[in-house]
Design an enzyme around this catalytic site. Structure first.
Site, PDB file in Angstrom:
ATOM      1  N   GLY A  74       0.764  -1.240   0.000  1.00  0.00           N
ATOM      2  CA  GLY A  74       0.000   0.000   0.000  1.00  0.00           C
ATOM      3  C   GLY A  74       0.791   1.284   0.000  1.00  0.00           C
ATOM      4  N   ASP A 106       2.682   4.497  -1.496  1.00  0.00           N
ATOM      5  CA  ASP A 106       2.224   5.265  -2.656  1.00  0.00           C
ATOM      6  C   ASP A 106       3.030   6.551  -2.814  1.00  0.00           C
ATOM      7  OD1 ASP A 106       1.167   6.965  -0.668  1.00  0.00           O
ATOM      8  OD2 ASP A 106      -0.813   6.041  -0.785  1.00  0.00           O
ATOM      9  N   ASP A 115      16.796  -1.063 -16.303  1.00  0.00           N
ATOM     10  CA  ASP A 115      16.803  -2.413 -15.760  1.00  0.00           C
ATOM     11  C   ASP A 115      17.296  -3.416 -16.800  1.00  0.00           C
ATOM     12  OD1 ASP A 115      15.801  -4.255 -13.563  1.00  0.00           O
ATOM     13  OD2 ASP A 115      14.608  -5.004 -15.242  1.00  0.00           O
ATOM     14  N   GLU A 139      21.896  -1.417 -15.684  1.00  0.00           N
ATOM     15  CA  GLU A 139      22.133  -2.546 -14.782  1.00  0.00           C
ATOM     16  C   GLU A 139      22.756  -3.696 -15.573  1.00  0.00           C
ATOM     17  OE1 GLU A 139      19.617  -5.522 -11.822  1.00  0.00           O
ATOM     18  OE2 GLU A 139      18.821  -4.995 -13.783  1.00  0.00           O
TER      19      GLU A 139
END
Length: 598
Positions: free
Chosen positions: A144, A146, A312, A341
């Site tokens: 949760g 945010d 990524d 990466e």
């Protein structure tokens, strides 16, 4: 048929949703998606400086690719394209003044990496249309966190001395489970509504800027989530890599790309294999997809004023695409920074991808920075192994000695850990002194430092890979938490000490120009002690890592090139000043950072 600029329904899309006048590259390709649109013949209402080059379809009848030229003379306004009997009104915006010249992150900066779902909850957001709800008790579920929570604590991050914040991906990941991490996009242009809206992201970046923080966007070029809207209607069968033998996972044999003896099939399996069944591998050799991914990257930078990109799984994408992609991004933003990466312990493999490297096979990259996995490995080994001729602190010494293979070693990002690695404090067997040594080295060596959220609180995890527990909730990020990183309430004495120590270290670094751009000299480790210097014409900093549990007395004659008796020096970490004699006393299992008076 209606084609809204921002889709009101999933079968009607225009991407990118807007563009800008004054971009250095004048080409723009729109991807239109709507039922039966492929055979439409678009026309462009007269607009000064903008021309319609043409359009083409792919295999699916529901996609149309429209090629435009937005010339140097084009002004902001609204383009009108007639498509299939309807008018598409397309925004052409003005660029923010100075956008092209923005300064990206670099050696002057320190990066704070956080996982948005696990950092802080600040709002009660609806989850309509999302397949996975919040299950905070599940380490692999959504918890949760945010954008509102992140925004509330920007002052805390800046107060720790960090100047850049890197959240893991925030775009929509609408999967049945394990959707919190963000690396399986289902919509490249939409912030996941469980984090907030695109406007919320813009407000987050803007407020970060007021606190002296740049924002680095985490972008995935290699793969998407299986729930991406493309997967229900691929533009073409080769939009994703699909082996004729059926589902094929990558074997992660990254050295096949540089190995002169590698089989072509091994190279192909590395780049074209999927990570997992839920992450389809994108085929960047498809020209429309390559353009899409490039424009998507530029859109986020321009729309939200980013200071950099983290890419990524960098080397898994097509090599030729990465050259063109990095060149285009740097063409538009010459001072921006991109960090890729490449998860390899070998400096030669990481250096292969950095801009300016003259490679054996002629490969050219335009990506300025890479994540320094080799030095991360060397640092962990240096602090955990017994010292020997080729072990312990000598790994750190020899790791840095490999800087000759990099075209720009100071622009590499050296990190204590990240969302894919066990927690530093746990890897160092819960040794606070060693943990401080690691952070002190990351902050003072010739690199861009990156710290994973919670390291400053000695957060722990299993020492084997366990992503859900590595990415644990930040204490105090949720109402009712017993401990609070942001107020200090409920923290143990060790945690409060580490938090204060980290704050002193990185706030000092923020103003230490010699650390940002000075030269480096290191001395081969002896008797469990490693010494290095950062220096320029008028400033010198001495770093000492003493792995011994006991205090060590160092004869300073060995370091006569950089220091001499009678000099005044301030201990950066405790503020005390001393006049040096012939010897220096170094406490056991602690880092020492001395800043010499001019």
């Amino acid at each position: 048929m209606s084609l809204p600029t921002l889709a009101a329904e999933p079968t009607h899309r225009v991407e990118p949703p807007n563009w800008w006048a004054g971009m250095r590259d004048t080409s723009l390709q729109l991807m239109l998606h709507a039922p039966g649109i492929a055979d439409a013949k678009p026309t462009l209402a007269p607009y000064p400086g903008v021309t319609l080059k043409g359009s083409h379809r792919a295999a699916s009848a529901n996609y149309l690719f429209v090629d435009l030229v937005v010339g140097p003379g084009a002004q902001p306004g609204e383009l009108q394209l007639q498509v299939g009997g309807t008018t598409l009104r397309y925004p052409l915006l003005a660029r923010t003044p100075g956008s092209a010249e923005r300064q990206g992150f670099g050696p002057k900066d320190a990066i704070y990496l956080l996982v948005p779902d696990r950092f802080a909850k600040g709002a009660d957001l609806g989850q309509a249309g999302m397949k996975e709800g919040t299950h905070r008790a599940d380490p692999n579920g959504r918890h949760g966190g945010d954008l509102a929570g992140m925004r509330q604590h920007l002052g805390h991050i800046a107060g720790l001395g960090f100047t850049q914040v890197w959240p893991t991906p925030l775009v929509e990941n609408n999967s049945e489970q394990y959707s919190y991490h963000g690396y399986a996009a289902t919509d490249f242009y939409r912030i996941d509504p469980r984090f907030g809206t695109n406007d919320d992201f813009g407000a987050f970046v803007a407020e970060a800027r007021t606190k002296g923080l740049g924002v680095i966007q985490d972008i995935v070029l290699n793969h998407i989530g299986a729930g991406h809207w493309w997967m229900a209607d691929l533009p073409a069968p080769d939009w994703v890599n699909q082996s004729p033998r059926g589902y094929t996972e990558t074997h992660h044999a990254r050295m096949t790309l540089q190995d002169p003896y590698a089989s072509p099939s091994d190279r192909q399996r590395f780049t074209d294999g999927w990570f997992v069944p839920g992450m389809p591998d994108l085929n960047q050799r498809r020209p429309e997809l390559a353009t899409y991914l490039t424009q998507m990257t530029l859109w986020w930078i321009e729309r939200y004023g980013l200071s950099g990109i983290r890419t990524d799984t960098y080397s898994y994408s097509d090599r030729d695409f990465l050259t063109r992609w990095s060149a285009r991004v740097m063409q538009e933003y010459p001072r921006l920074n991109i960090v890729g990466e490449e998860w390899s312990p070998h400096p030669a493999v990481v250096a292969y991808w950095q801009r300016g490297k003259k490679n054996h096979d002629g490969y050219v990259s335009h990506t300025p920075s890479m994540m320094d996995f080799p030095m991360n490995s060397a640092l962990l080994a240096a602090l955990t192994e017994n010292d020997g001729a080729f072990t312990g602190l000598n790994r750190l010494y020899e790791g840095l000695a490999h800087d000759f293979v990099y075209p720009a070693p100071a622009n590499l990002v050296l990190f204590d850990g990240n969302h894919d690695t066990p927690r530093l404090f746990s890897l160092l067997q819960r040794d606070v002194g060693l943990t401080k040594m690691a952070l002190a080295y990351i902050a003072t060596t010739r690199r861009i430092p990156q710290v994973f959220y919670g390291t400053e609180l000695l957060m722990e995890s299993p020492v084997e890979r366990d992503d859900g527990r590595v990415r644990a909730d930040m204490p105090g990020g949720w109402p009712g938490d017993k401990a609070n990183a942001f107020t200090g309430a409920g923290l143990s004495p060790e945690q409060r000490d580490m938090l204060d120590w980290t704050r002193r270290l990185f706030n000092w670094r923020k103003g230490a120009g010699v650390i940002h751009d000075g030269a480096l000299m290191q001395y081969a480790p002896l008797d469990g002690v490693y010494v290095f210097f950062r220096f320029d014409a008028g400033r010198t900093v001495m770093g000492v890592l003493n792995k011994n549990p006991q205090t060590v007395v160092l004869p300073l004659a060995r370091f006569a090139e950089r220091v001499s008796a009678g000099q005044r020096a301030r201990d950066v970490l405790n503020g005390k000043t001393q006049t040096l004699g012939d010897q220096l006393t170094v406490p056991g299992k602690e880092p020492l950072i001395l800043e010499f008076e001019r």
